[in-house]
Every structure is written in structure tokens, then in C-alpha cells.
Design a protein around this motif. Structure first.
Motif, PDB file in Angstrom:
ATOM      1  N   LEU A   1       0.832  -1.207   0.000  1.00  0.00           N
ATOM      2  CA  LEU A   1       0.000   0.000   0.000  1.00  0.00           C
ATOM      3  C   LEU A   1       0.871   1.264   0.000  1.00  0.00           C
ATOM      4  CD1 LEU A   1      -2.797   1.255   0.217  1.00  0.00           C
ATOM      5  CD2 LEU A   1      -2.662   0.988   2.695  1.00  0.00           C
ATOM      6  N   ALA A   2       1.847   1.306   0.919  1.00  0.00           N
ATOM      7  CA  ALA A   2       2.686   2.501   1.023  1.00  0.00           C
ATOM      8  C   ALA A   2       3.519   2.690  -0.243  1.00  0.00           C
ATOM      9  CB  ALA A   2       3.594   2.388   2.241  1.00  0.00           C
ATOM     10  N   GLY A   3       4.068   1.591  -0.751  1.00  0.00           N
ATOM     11  CA  GLY A   3       4.917   1.691  -1.940  1.00  0.00           C
ATOM     12  C   GLY A   3       4.142   2.186  -3.147  1.00  0.00           C
TER      13      GLY A   3
ATOM     14  N   LEU B   1      13.162   5.000   9.205  1.00  0.00           N
ATOM     15  CA  LEU B   1      14.620   5.175   9.159  1.00  0.00           C
ATOM     16  C   LEU B   1      15.179   4.700   7.816  1.00  0.00           C
ATOM     17  CD1 LEU B   1      15.770   4.111  12.728  1.00  0.00           C
ATOM     18  CD2 LEU B   1      15.525   6.397  11.789  1.00  0.00           C
ATOM     19  N   ILE B   2      14.649   3.573   7.336  1.00  0.00           N
ATOM     20  CA  ILE B   2      15.135   3.067   6.049  1.00  0.00           C
ATOM     21  C   ILE B   2      14.813   4.055   4.938  1.00  0.00           C
ATOM     22  CG2 ILE B   2      14.807   1.260   4.310  1.00  0.00           C
ATOM     23  CD1 ILE B   2      14.473  -0.723   6.584  1.00  0.00           C
ATOM     24  N   VAL B   3      13.586   4.572   4.981  1.00  0.00           N
ATOM     25  CA  VAL B   3      13.188   5.550   3.965  1.00  0.00           C
ATOM     26  C   VAL B   3      14.142   6.740   3.984  1.00  0.00           C
ATOM     27  CG1 VAL B   3      11.444   7.269   3.410  1.00  0.00           C
ATOM     28  CG2 VAL B   3      10.767   4.911   3.860  1.00  0.00           C
ATOM     29  N   ASN B   4      14.403   7.267   5.195  1.00  0.00           N
ATOM     30  CA  ASN B   4      15.296   8.422   5.295  1.00  0.00           C
ATOM     31  C   ASN B   4      16.673   8.109   4.739  1.00  0.00           C
ATOM     32  OD1 ASN B   4      13.207   9.720   6.500  1.00  0.00           O
ATOM     33  ND2 ASN B   4      14.036   9.660   8.562  1.00  0.00           N
ATOM     34  N   LEU B   5      17.156   6.907   5.035  1.00  0.00           N
ATOM     35  CA  LEU B   5      18.474   6.503   4.550  1.00  0.00           C
ATOM     36  C   LEU B   5      18.490   6.434   3.027  1.00  0.00           C
ATOM     37  CD1 LEU B   5      21.302   5.375   5.378  1.00  0.00           C
ATOM     38  CD2 LEU B   5      20.326   3.116   5.008  1.00  0.00           C
TER      39      LEU B   5
ATOM     40  N   GLY C   1      11.141  12.386   1.029  1.00  0.00           N
ATOM     41  CA  GLY C   1      11.510  11.429   2.059  1.00  0.00           C
ATOM     42  C   GLY C   1      10.665  11.609   3.304  1.00  0.00           C
ATOM     43  N   LEU C   2      10.521  12.876   3.731  1.00  0.00           N
ATOM     44  CA  LEU C   2       9.662  13.152   4.886  1.00  0.00           C
ATOM     45  C   LEU C   2       8.236  12.717   4.584  1.00  0.00           C
ATOM     46  CD1 LEU C   2      10.925  16.679   5.951  1.00  0.00           C
ATOM     47  CD2 LEU C   2      11.345  14.504   7.067  1.00  0.00           C
ATOM     48  N   LEU C   3       7.808  12.969   3.356  1.00  0.00           N
ATOM     49  CA  LEU C   3       6.439  12.609   2.967  1.00  0.00           C
ATOM     50  C   LEU C   3       6.264  11.098   3.001  1.00  0.00           C
ATOM     51  CD1 LEU C   3       5.713  14.967  -0.037  1.00  0.00           C
ATOM     52  CD2 LEU C   3       4.778  15.075   2.248  1.00  0.00           C
ATOM     53  N   LEU C   4       7.267  10.397   2.492  1.00  0.00           N
ATOM     54  CA  LEU C   4       7.164   8.939   2.468  1.00  0.00           C
ATOM     55  C   LEU C   4       7.116   8.406   3.893  1.00  0.00           C
ATOM     56  CD1 LEU C   4       7.067   6.349   0.914  1.00  0.00           C
ATOM     57  CD2 LEU C   4       9.523   6.406   0.669  1.00  0.00           C
TER      58      LEU C   4
ATOM     59  N   ASN D   1      16.349  16.299  16.854  1.00  0.00           N
ATOM     60  CA  ASN D   1      16.558  15.937  15.453  1.00  0.00           C
ATOM     61  C   ASN D   1      16.120  14.516  15.158  1.00  0.00           C
ATOM     62  OD1 ASN D   1      17.479  18.402  14.710  1.00  0.00           O
ATOM     63  ND2 ASN D   1      19.647  17.886  14.907  1.00  0.00           N
ATOM     64  N   ILE D   2      16.391  13.609  16.106  1.00  0.00           N
ATOM     65  CA  ILE D   2      15.969  12.225  15.895  1.00  0.00           C
ATOM     66  C   ILE D   2      14.443  12.143  15.930  1.00  0.00           C
ATOM     67  CG2 ILE D   2      15.947   9.941  16.954  1.00  0.00           C
ATOM     68  CD1 ILE D   2      18.867  10.383  17.688  1.00  0.00           C
ATOM     69  N   ALA D   3      13.835  12.823  16.905  1.00  0.00           N
ATOM     70  CA  ALA D   3      12.379  12.754  17.035  1.00  0.00           C
ATOM     71  C   ALA D   3      11.683  13.337  15.813  1.00  0.00           C
ATOM     72  CB  ALA D   3      11.943  13.488  18.298  1.00  0.00           C
ATOM     73  N   VAL D   4      12.240  14.424  15.271  1.00  0.00           N
ATOM     74  CA  VAL D   4      11.613  15.080  14.117  1.00  0.00           C
ATOM     75  C   VAL D   4      11.569  14.143  12.908  1.00  0.00           C
ATOM     76  CG1 VAL D   4      12.005  16.886  12.399  1.00  0.00           C
ATOM     77  CG2 VAL D   4      12.032  17.451  14.797  1.00  0.00           C
ATOM     78  N   ALA D   5      12.552  13.227  12.854  1.00  0.00           N
ATOM     79  CA  ALA D   5      12.613  12.337  11.696  1.00  0.00           C
ATOM     80  C   ALA D   5      11.430  11.380  11.650  1.00  0.00           C
ATOM     81  CB  ALA D   5      13.917  11.557  11.704  1.00  0.00           C
ATOM     82  N   PHE D   6      10.769  11.175  12.796  1.00  0.00           N
ATOM     83  CA  PHE D   6       9.619  10.264  12.799  1.00  0.00           C
ATOM     84  C   PHE D   6       8.329  11.041  12.586  1.00  0.00           C
ATOM     85  CE2 PHE D   6      12.844   8.014  15.281  1.00  0.00           C
ATOM     86  CZ  PHE D   6      12.845   6.818  14.602  1.00  0.00           C
TER      87      PHE D   6
END
Lengths: 335, 651
Positions: free
Chosen positions: A124-126, A313-317, A263-266, B115-120
Motif C-alpha cells: 500500500l505505502a509503496g 529510518l530506512i526511507v530516510n536513509l 523522504g519526509l512525505l514517504l 533531530n531524531i524525534a523530528v525524523a519520525f
């Protein structure tokens, strides 16, 4: 030969600079460090979740009338009966070995619950992210070209206003509206489940429309900015056709910033599946976590929070790496 | 202040949002008072009824009117959202200002945590806190409030850091005022406005998030109800009675949008207004109503030898300025012959770069180009762009721009950017094109071109990039290279390399060159002929050899005099041309230079001199043209007030 004023350079083969001097290596190390710290914070937070609950979570879950031995048994089942440090180490060990505990509601291993529910959410997300990108980039590029250098003021106003409004509407409300129009009024598409391909349409669009609006807006702003850049003039001096200039030269530079936001949006989209899954009775992690929160099935909740967090985290990476590949300067800029 | 607020209301979006916010707040205050009893009234005759005259949005499973319940729910929904916002703002600004109060070392840990919290994503944090604080309205308020805190912390941190760098904070610190006191008295008042604006947007977001949590069944619990809870009840019966879901959905959307858009409008209204600037006005051929009124006398009119590479007649460039159209190029005529090197010199604002961009048709959206003739290798450049012409220009007209740092696309490898010319215009394969690119890089004396071609622009030095740019122009077989201040942005030591390279290419392939510069010395050294521009006109067109000895326009002579040489007395101030260049928006009727010219008389003030062959010029230089009534008159001696500053253009 006349004497020259040259400083003897260190004996480094210019073709092979030292490993640490490579921007990509420095970037990789830095990025890995940040990932590990975030991961540790996430794991610790998911462990701490139960301990942060005011009062006695076990007593709270079972109710004030539950017999004491049941409370004790439950506490043991949750691994809440040892010293906190032992509990923590036990939790970490469980994570490493893939043991996420046992669901209180179903008595199934939590890892099985997650494994069973994860694919539906991932798909769904992808799909939603792909849809958002496919909608947003052409829209942003075209409006960007139309509104470059202060042209098309009306187009710009209409586009900006619409995209702000659309982006503000939460995905679950879009979902409700889509259900009303396409499932109830028109009867074109099914309202729930993931049994058929057509069942994907409404959930995917519910999730994709908002991010698409934001992304299109960013791509437009970036395009307008990039089209002013000197290297666009260079591309025009090469007499490239307009499409090659917009797509070949402007877009890659506009997409870098769009990717950061994308990335933030994802990440937000991953979390947004929780609500949309509940609108469409989607058999994913989102419907499971909500049910588990209400029934106080803490091991499942902990595990799913962890999975969502790791997903983010993976998405951000991935986004950071993608940006580094697309815009080679970003590796250095962060230094 | 009032004016700024009025600006918020003046945009249609801002006005709508303001009206909506007022309406929503009024509803929250009055709703329960007016309809509280009606919303609770059980109508046993109409359980789960569809919309009717009595119940506009139908009834729920107890027969209560859904519309009234939606209206009444406004108070609880908004109250909870505001509470959550307050928590977010308070917690966020405490966290965000912590680095300032606690000092660098402790502060770093706080900001790392933020910064870590904002990432979530917020919803994930909200779910986390919902587990901790339990299901229900209180838990949800805390959850949404705390989930919103990291974003506010980040914002506060940025704002505080901005204010903390200012002088008055430094001054307060210097006199020993405590950090906390500084924060309260100096920092917070200065960041209050953006915080409040963002809190307004945050309230809208909180409202929508709260609806989300209640919709999931994690927020407000029965018998209390907010919009999200009504939506939760309504979605189950959406097939029976769609308004049961649509009405609360619409309410929460409207209210959420109202707060969000109000905040956005206020943010925009209080911010700096977006300026107008120069705007393009399309392109048109000369001869139209706005065609050139009067222009230079062309040289050898009618004689268009095949040796002419570029032929420019009566060129005008018009851009729209803040107060009407401005004409930075006002009728320029010249031609460039095969292998000839032309220098265009003048102060900044004289129109020399505009001329270069106009004749190469690269002005695009910047302004309108008019001319009675503009031909390159016999091709009419005023005709609409075609693929054929793009191919011709792409391979025969090369450009070199001023700033090599920004002229290459940062996201593509140098080699690929060169190769593009060959794949696009010469139908070469990618591999052939790449080989050609490497060859051309070698030709412009880039060592190790094979490796260099695979590098990105930021891995090149400025001088090397400029050479690569020239190499890009050599991908085809250029008949003309237009170099616009090619050495201005470069280090003095590499300037000469670039000039030598241009000269060598010119000699080897008989390529014509237009070199634009503010530096008379550079131009005199490289070029055969020099066009001196002033206020959008060519004021003198002379052979480079005559520059030092036979310049006839007083402006040209002043330019030459202003260049210091070995005989310049270092104890004297450097020479200048007194006065300021003409504002292109306000060109005087007579000679544009009259104001600064020591020879100017009444005629100069009244009549604009034409650029024409100077009858007094030596017979052996028939192409010497000058636009001056006093051409060649001796200049009065003025040893005072001279410095070179006015001549030097900032890069």
C-alpha cells in the motif's frame, strides 16, 4: 632547469586518494552513525513504552478485579518481573534473534503477526508513493515551466491555492470522500479489503493525493528557481530542444530538494497507512496496531511501532543516498 | 502593524480563512448552548434514519440528530485541539530554547534528541504516546501535544539561533546578564510572532490529527463525542446513511483548513512581500509599432560580403522595469567577419552583455529583442526557432559565460555535458560523442582528460571549468565564439591561460570572437577591433591598434587614460571618470555621455550624435566609427579626482 618554488607534495597517488579522504566514504560513515543512533533511540523507546505507562500497565490491562496470580503470570509473560536492566538486555537479545514476544490476544508469536501483516502495508505505502511521484513530477514541471520568471500569475495562484488545500486534507478524509463518490455513488470500486486489483485504487489514491500536492508544489518552486540558473543558459546555448532542457537539465536539479521533502512525505505516508487501513479495512499493520492498542496487547504494539520506526529510518536513509547519487555536491555540503 | 494585518485579509484566501476561523470559533462557543439539548434528544421513531426534513443528516443508532451532534461537537473538538496545541508549543519551545539556556554542551544533546524525534512522523509519535497515556480524550490530548512538540522545538531552535546571533544579545551577554533572563527579555519577544503564526497552523493540524485518533477509536470515548468520534460511528453506516460520515468529515475538514489557511495567510501577510522585478515581455520583429526609432549608421551598408559571420542592424532590447519598459540596448549595429576578434567594452550597465545575449538569442524570457537585421552565417535569427536552426547554432556558435562555477549543470559529469552537443546535433553515438568530448578537453589543455571527463563540475577548478566550457563550444565547428567576461570570475594567474587559449583557437580555425569585457587592456590585447559601449549604444568602433593613440570619443579616451601603466605615479590616486553611468530608465535627450564629458556643449545636451564614419579619421582605417559631436577635440587637462573604481565592474 631553473629552480622553481614548488613545495614537495606528499607521496599520494593522485588517482587513489586515501580512503578517508573520499567524500563518499566520509558520507557513508557519517550516515551510518546517524542511522545507528536513531535505531538505538527507537529500540529503547519501544522498550520503554510499557514502563512509561503511568501506574501498573498489567493491572490496568486486566482490570482492578483480576486475581493476583493472573496479574503475576501476565507480568511474567510480558517479561516485566526482573530488574529493568535485565529486562532491557533480554529485550535486545530477543530483537537480535528475531523473537518479538507473544501476542497476548492470539497467543501467536508477534513475529508471525508482523510477517503476516507487513506485506499488505508495504504494498500500500509503496504504490501510494509511486503514484504520488508519478502525479507530482509532471504536474510540478509543467506548472514550473508555465510560471517561470513571473509568468502565468493566475496559474500560479490557482495551483498554489489548490495544492495547499489538498495537502491539508488528511488522508483518511480523502478516503471517506473517495469511498462515498466511487464506491457508493458510482459503484465503480470496492470499498474494503485487498482481494482484487481494483480494491487497491481507492486506498492508494487516498494516501497519494496529499503528498502528491505537496511534492508538485515543491517541484514547481524548484523548477522556477532552477530555470533561472546559469547552467540552464548554458544548456540553451547548446541549443538543446526545450524538452531536453527541462527534463534533462532542470529536472534533476529540481528533484534533489523535492526528494528531501519526498523522504519526509514517504515517512509520513508510512504512518498514514494506519488511518487509511482503518478506513478500508486493509489487512495490514495499521489495522492491527489500532486493535492491539485498544486491547492492550503490548507486545504486538511494541513490535509494530518498531517496524514503522525502522521503516521510516530506512526511507530516510534511502532518500539521503539517492540525493547523494543525484547531487554529488550534497556529500560534501554536509561536512 | 495594522497595514500588515490588512494585507492578510486582502487576499481572497486570507479573507475566506479569517471568516471561517471566526465562524468556527463562534460555533464552538454557541453550538452547545443553542443545540445541546437537541443533540442529546432521542427520537425512537427514527433510529438510523436517512436524511429527512426533520433530520437533515439523518439519525444515529439511538435516533439522535446527526447534524445537531456535529454542530455541538465543535466545542469539544476545538477545545481538545487547542489544548494539544498549547502542550506542543510549550513543550516545543522549552526543548527548543534549551540549547540556548543550557549552553553548548548540554544543548547539543537536546538538539540531537529533537533531530531524531523530528525524523519520525507525527502520527507514529502520537500512537506511541497514546499507548503510554492510554486510550481516551486525556491520553489523546497528551499524545498529540507531545507528538507535535519536536517540530516546534526545531522551529524554536532555529528562531532562537537566529536571534542569538544578533548584536543586542551579544551586548546583553557582555554585560553579564544571565542566559535565562536574556531568553525571556531579548529572545522570546523577537520570536513570538513566528511562533504564534506556526501555532495557528499547528492548531489546524492538531484538529485534524485529533479527528484521526478519535476516528481510530483511540481518542474521545462514548458518551462524549467530537468530530472524529462521530466519523468513527458514521463510517460504519456509510452505506446506509452517507451523511453520517460526510457531515462530521466536512466539519473537521472545514475547521482544520480554516486554522491552517489562516495561519498560512498570516505568515505570508506578515512576511516580506514578494517583489516585482524585471519581467520578460515576449519577442517581436523590428518594424512593428515599437520598432527602433533611430539607430546607428551601419558600416558599408548593402555590402554583405560572405565573409560576414554575424550581421547586426539596429538592435534594441526592451525589458519591463518597475515603472514601464526600459531599453538597455538602444540601437546597435555592427558586423563580425570570419576570424575577426571584436571586443566590446564599457562600464556595467552599458548594455554589452545584453547585446551578446540578444544577438545569440539567449535572452529568452528576459526581454524583447528588436532589430532590422540579425543574421548569423546568413541565417535569420529573428525567425522562429526551428530544429534545423538549433542544430546549426548548436554546432557553429559557441558561448563562454562569465561565471564558470555556475555555468555547468552540477548534477551531470563534465564529459556528458560536452558529449550532449554531439549526440543531440551531430547524430553521434554516446560512445563516439564521449570520445569526442575527451578529445576536445585535451584540445583545451585539460590534463588527464579521460579521467576528468568522468568528474563532476565541482571537482574542477574555476580556470579548468572555463576551459572545459570553451571545449564545449569546440564540440562542433564554431564560426563564432561569444565570450561574456570569460576571465572576470577567475584568478589573475589563470586569466591569461584562458585568453591565450581563445587566441590560439581563433588562429588555428579562423574562428571569429566576440570578447566582452570591462577591461580595456584585455580587449586591446586579444582583439582586432573594439566596440565601446555607453548607455546601450556603441559610441566608438575602432581598430584595437588605434586604441591608445587614435581614440576619438572622449569616453574611450577617458577609459584608456584610466588604465594605470608603468608610468603611473603610485603616490597619486588612480584616475576615474567623474559622475555616474546613465540610468537606462532615464536616458537624456542629447548625448548620453554629455553629463560627464569635459567637452560637452549645448549641442551635446540637445542632440544625440549618430555613430558614423569619422571624416577626420586616418584614411587607412575606413572602419573607424564614432558617435560624438566633439570627436577628436583635445581634452582639457584634469589631473584631480581620478580613481579606477567607477570603471571596474563587480563580477
Amino acid at each position: 632547469m631553473p629552480a622553481t618554488l614548488t613545495v614537495p607534495s606528499p607521496p599520494v597517488d593522485p588517482a587513489r586518494p586515501r580512503l578517508w579522504a573520499l567524500p563518499s566514504v566520509r558520507f557513508g560513515v557519517r550516515r551510518l552513525r546517524r542511522l545507528l543512533v536513531s535505531l538505538w533511540v527507537l529500540v529503547t523507546a519501544s522498550f520503554a513504552m510499557i514502563h512509561l505507562i503511568p501506574g501498573d500497565p498489567v493491572r490496568g490491562a486486566l482490570g482492578p478485579t483480576a486475581p493476583a496470580d493472573l496479574v503475576a503470570a501476565r507480568r511474567h509473560a510480558l517479561g516485566l518481573d526482573g530488574p529493568i536492566l535485565v529486562q532491557y538486555l533480554h529485550y535486545l537479545k530477543g530483537l537480535v534473534t528475531g523473537d518479538l514476544g507473544t501476542s497476548l490476544a492470539s497467543q501467536l508469536p508477534v513475529s508471525d503477526v508482523v510477517a503476516q501483516r507487513l506485506p499488505a502495508t508495504l504494498i500500500l505505502a509503496g504504490l501510494a508513493f509511486l503514484t504520488a511521484v508519478v502525479l507530482a513530477i509532471p504536474l510540478g514541471v509543467v506548472t514550473g515551466v508555465l510560471t517561470r520568471r513571473g509568468r502565468g500569475r493566475r496559474t500560479e495562484l490557482a495551483f498554489t491555492t489548490t495544492s495547499i488545500i489538498v495537502a491539508t486534507i488528511p488522508d483518511f478524509l480523502i478516503g471517506v470522500a473517495l469511498v462515498y463518490v466511487f464506491a457508493i455513488q458510482l459503484g465503480w470500486l470496492p470499498v474494503a479489503g485487498d482481494a482484487t486489483a481494483s480494491a487497491y485504487v481507492l486506498p492508494v489514491f487516498s494516501l497519494a493525493i496529499g503528498p502528491a500536492a505537496i511534492l508538485a508544489r515543491i517541484v514547481r518552486v524548484e523548477m522556477v528557481g532552477v530555470l533561472e540558473a546559469d547552467f540552464i543558459r548554458t544548456a540553451r546555448a547548446k541549443r538543446l530542444p526545450a524538452r531536453a532542457i527541462y527534463v534533462g537539465h532542470a529536472l534533476p536539479n529540481a528533484v534533489t530538494a523535492a526528494l528531501t521533502v519526498g523522504g519526509l512525505l514517504l515517512g509520513a505516508l508510512v504512518a498514514g497507512t494506519v488511518l487509511v487501513e482503518n478506513v478500508f479495512a486493509w489487512p495490514g499493520l495499521g489495522s492491527t496496531i489500532v486493535r492491539s492498542i485498544i486491547t492492550k496487547d503490548y507486545p504486538v504494539v511494541q513490535a509494530i511501532v518498531l517496524v514503522y520506526g525502522v521503516g521510516v529510518l530506512i526511507v530516510n536513509l534511502v532518500v539521503d543516498v539517492a540525493i547523494a547519487l543525484l547531487d554529488p555536491r550534497s556529500k560534501i555540503r554536509e561536512d | 502593524m495594522q497595514g500588515r494585518w490588512r494585507r492578510v485579509v486582502r487576499t481572497p484566501l486570507g479573507l475566506t480563512a479569517t471568516v471561517l476561523v471566526v465562524a468556527v470559533v463562534a460555533l464552538a462557543v454557541l453550538g452547545p448552548v443553542l443545540w445541546g439539548s437537541g443533540a442529546g434528544a432521542v427520537d425512537t421513531d427514527a433510529i438510523l434514519a436517512r436524511p429527512s426534513a426533520r433530520h437533515w443528516a439523518g439519525t444515529d443508532n439511538l435516533g439522535r440528530d446527526i447534524l445537531l451532534r456535529v454542530l455541538v461537537a465543535s466545542r469539544l473538538s476545538i477545545l481538545l485541539a487547542l489544548l494539544a496545541t498549547v502542550i506542543a508549543v510549550v513543550a516545543g519551545s522549552l526543548l527548543g530554547s534549551a540549547p540556548f539556556v543550557l549552553g553548548r554542551r548540554t544543548g547539543r544533546w537536546v538538539s540531537a534528541g529533537v533531530n531524531i524525534a523530528v525524523a519520525f512522523p507525527g502520527l507514529l509519535l502520537a500512537l506511541f504516546f497514546a499507548v503510554v497515556f492510554g486510550v481516551g480524550a486525556t491520553g489523546a490530548v497528551l499524545a498529540i501535544g507531545l507528538a507535535g512538540a519536536p517540530a516546534f522545538a526545531r522551529l524554536t531552535q532555529t528562531l532562537v539561533a537566529g536571534v542569538a546571533a544578533r548584536d543586542y544579545v551579544a551586548a546583553a551577554r557582555a554585560v553579564g546578564i544571565g542566559r535565562f533572563r536574556i531568553l525571556l527579555r531579548h529572545v522570546l519577544p523577537n520570536i513570538a510572532e513566528p511562533l504564534v503564526v506556526n501555532a495557528t497552523i499547528g492548531a489546524g493540524t492538531a484538529l485534524l490529527s485529533f479527528a484521526g485518533l478519535s476516528f481510530l477509536g483511540l481518542g474521545v470515548q462514548s458518551p462524549s463525542y467530537d468530530w472524529g468520534r462521530l466519523l468513527y460511528d458514521g463510517i460504519g453506516m456509510i452505506y446506509v446513511n452517507a451523511p453520517a460520515a460526510l457531515a462530521p468529515g466536512a466539519a473537521v475538514l472545514l475547521a482544520g483548513l480554516a486554522f491552517n489557511l489562516f495561519g498560512e495567510s498570516v505568515a505570508k501577510g506578515l512576511g516580506v512581500p514578494v517583489g516585482g522585478g524585471l519581467r520578460g515581455v515576449g519577442s517581436a520583429r523590428a518594424g512593428a509599432a515599437s520598432g527602433p526609432e533611430r539607430t546607428d549608421q551601419g558600416e558599408e551598408a548593402g555590402d554583405r560580403s560572405p565573409e560576414v559571420v554575424l550581421d547586426v542592424r539596429d538592435l534594441e532590447v526592451t525589458v519591463s522595469g518597475p515603472s514601464g519598459p526600459v531599453r538597455p540596448v538602444r540601437g546597435v549595429s555592427f558586423d563580425v567577419r570570419r576570424g575577426e576578434a571584436i571586443g566590446i567594452v564599457g562600464e556595467s550597465g552599458s548594455g554589452k552583455s545584453m547585446t551578446a545575449l540578444a544577438v545569440t538569442r539567449l535572452l529568452a524570457d528576459h526581454g524583447r529583442v528588436d532589430a532590422s537585421r540579425l543574421e548569423f552565417l546568413g541565417d535569420d535569427l529573428l525567425a522562429p526557432d526551428t530544429a534545423v536552426r538549433r542544430r546549426t547554432l548548436g554546432t557553429t556558435l559557441a558561448m563562454v559565460f562569465q561565471d564558470p562555477m555556475t555555468a555547468f549543470n552540477p548534477t551531470r559529469r563534465i564529459g556528458a555535458q560536452l558529449a550532449e552537443v554531439a549526440t543531440r546535433h551531430q547524430g553521434r553515438s554516446r560512445k563516439e560523442a564521449m570520445a569526442r568530448a575527451v578529445d576536445r578537453l585535451t584540445a583545451v589543455r585539460i590534463p588527464d582528460a579521460d579521467r576528468r571527463a568522468r568528474q563532476y563540475p565541482h571537482e574542477f577548478s574555476g580556470g579548468m571549468r572555463q576551459r572545459a566550457m570553451i571545449g564545449m563550444g569546440l564540440m562542433g565547428a564554431p564560426a563564432l565564439i561569444v565570450a561574456d567576461e570569460p576571465t572576470t570570475a577567475l584568478d589573475v594567474t589563470v586569466q591569461q591561460q584562458v585568453l591565450d587559449l581563445l587566441a590560439a583557437i581563433r588562429e588555428a580555425d579562423d574562428v571569429a570572437l566576440i570578447l566582452i569585457s570591462h577591461d580595456v587592456t584585455v580587449v586591446g590585447e586579444v582583439c582586432d577591433r573594439i566596440l565601446v559601449m555607453y548607455a546601450g549604444r556603441i559610441v566608438e568602433d575602432l581598430p584595437a591598434a588605434e586604441l591608445a593613440t587614435a581614440a576619438r570619443h572622449p569616453y574611450t579616451r577617458a577609459l584608456v587614460d584610466a588604465v594605470p601603466d608603468m608610468n603611473t605615479d603610485p603616490t597619486e590616486p588612480l584616475a576615474t571618470i567623474p559622475g555616474r553611468p546613465v540610468d537606462p530608465a532615464d536616458v537624456p535627450p542629447g548625448c548620453a555621455y554629455a553629463d560627464r564629458c569635459p567637452l560637452a556643449d549645448a549641442r551635446c545636451e540637445a542632440e544625440d550624435p549618430l555613430l558614423a564614419a569619422d571624416p577626420a579619421a586616418p584614411a587607412d582605417s575606413p572602419r573607424h566609427r564614432v558617435a560624438c559631436w566633439q570627436a577628436g577635440e583635445p581634452l582639457p587637462v584634469r589631473p584631480d579626482d581620478r580613481s579606477i573604481d567607477d570603471l571596474v565592474e563587480s563580477p
